[in-house]
Scaffold this active site. Structure first.
Site, PDB file in Angstrom:
ATOM      1  N   CYS A 209      12.139 -34.943 -22.787  1.00  0.00           N
ATOM      2  CA  CYS A 209      11.380 -34.545 -23.817  1.00  0.00           C
ATOM      3  C   CYS A 209       9.892 -35.414 -24.040  1.00  0.00           C
ATOM      4  CB  CYS A 209      12.314 -34.273 -25.283  1.00  0.00           C
ATOM      5  SG  CYS A 209      12.743 -36.065 -25.862  1.00  0.00           S
ATOM      6  N   GLY A 210       9.235 -35.013 -25.337  1.00  0.00           N
ATOM      7  CA  GLY A 210       7.895 -35.913 -25.363  1.00  0.00           C
ATOM      8  C   GLY A 210       8.277 -37.249 -25.418  1.00  0.00           C
TER       9      GLY A 210
END
Lengths: 156, 94
Positions: free
Chosen positions: B9-10
């Site tokens: 994810c980010g």
């Protein structure tokens, strides 16, 4: 740790007149910085993360955003809930070219994911629970919102 | 051979935590042995060489040499069966 343990009435904002996500970030940052829960870099952290990796989720009936930052900007963990008076534009997590109109925003100030497995999966359960989310959105009482979230946790 | 899966994810902290658990449960259910590593999506490029699959909650910033699945639906609860299928088929190589 449950969501309700990280959630305080003073970190819930209802019916706020907010036009942009920056307004939301500023609102939460101002309070959290004053309470010494975040570093002064937290606001920029939210902006930058959201620009690189947006956090809007389009649900069946609602739009949700779960903005958060790198852990280094956080001093003391919390979750804030903002219900803007009118939905606010975020970009979609799975497609940064598309907009989602968020009617509920959870700002996550988290320092360590390992200890928050439960919190985060509870949050996703909540997001996926359309009737609970609708009830939260209709609510005009912060205590009630915490009770609703806690009630959902206790069912587990 | 044991499969190796990167879940990205980010930040490598929030949404990938939830999706890692989902992926682990899916694999267990189907009796697939795998190491699941939670990463920041920007690390995916350099870590792909010894992995079989990238599962990401965010839009992929680039293309990869190994299969990738965008699994944002695990967070929103929309089309989760399609994501299950995509992950399983990528690991079976069909």
């Amino acid at each position: 740790m449950s969501i309700s343990e990280l959630l305080k009435e003073e970190y819930i904002w209802l019916d706020e007149k907010l036009d942009t996500k920056e307004d939301i970030f500023h609102l939460v940052f101002s309070k959290a910085y004053k309470d010494e829960k975040v570093k002064d870099s937290f606001y920029e952290g939210l902006i930058n993360r959201e620009r690189l990796y947006p956090t809007g989720l389009q649900l069946e009936n609602h739009g949700v955003a779960i903005p958060h930052t790198d852990i280094l900007h956080v001093k003391e963990e919390f979750i804030a809930i903002v219900l803007p008076e009118k939905p606010v534009e975020f970009f979609r997590m799975d497609n940064a070219n598309e907009v989602v109109l968020a009617d509920i925003v959870f700002v996550l100030a988290i320092k360590d994911s390992k200890s928050h497995m439960k919190t985060l999966s509870e949050l996703m359960d909540l997001i996926q629970n359309d009737s609970l989310l609708s009830e939260i959105l209709r609510s005009s009482d912060k205590k009630k919102i915490i009770q609703l979230i806690k009630g959902n946790e206790d069912k587990k | 051979m044991k499969k190796r899966i990167l879940v990205a994810c980010g930040s490598g902290i929030a949404t990938s935590t939830v999706v890692t658990a989902k992926v682990e449960a899916l694999l267990a259910e189907h009796g697939i042995q795998a190491n699941v590593e939670q990463i920041n999506i920007s690390e995916a490029k350099s870590k792909q060489s010894d992995a079989d699959l990238i599962v990401s909650t965010t839009m992929l910033p680039t293309t990869y040499d190994i299969p990738s699945v965008v699994a944002t639906g695990y967070l929103s609860g929309i089309n989760t069966e399609d994501i299950d299928k995509a992950i399983l088929s990528a690991l079976k190589g069909d």
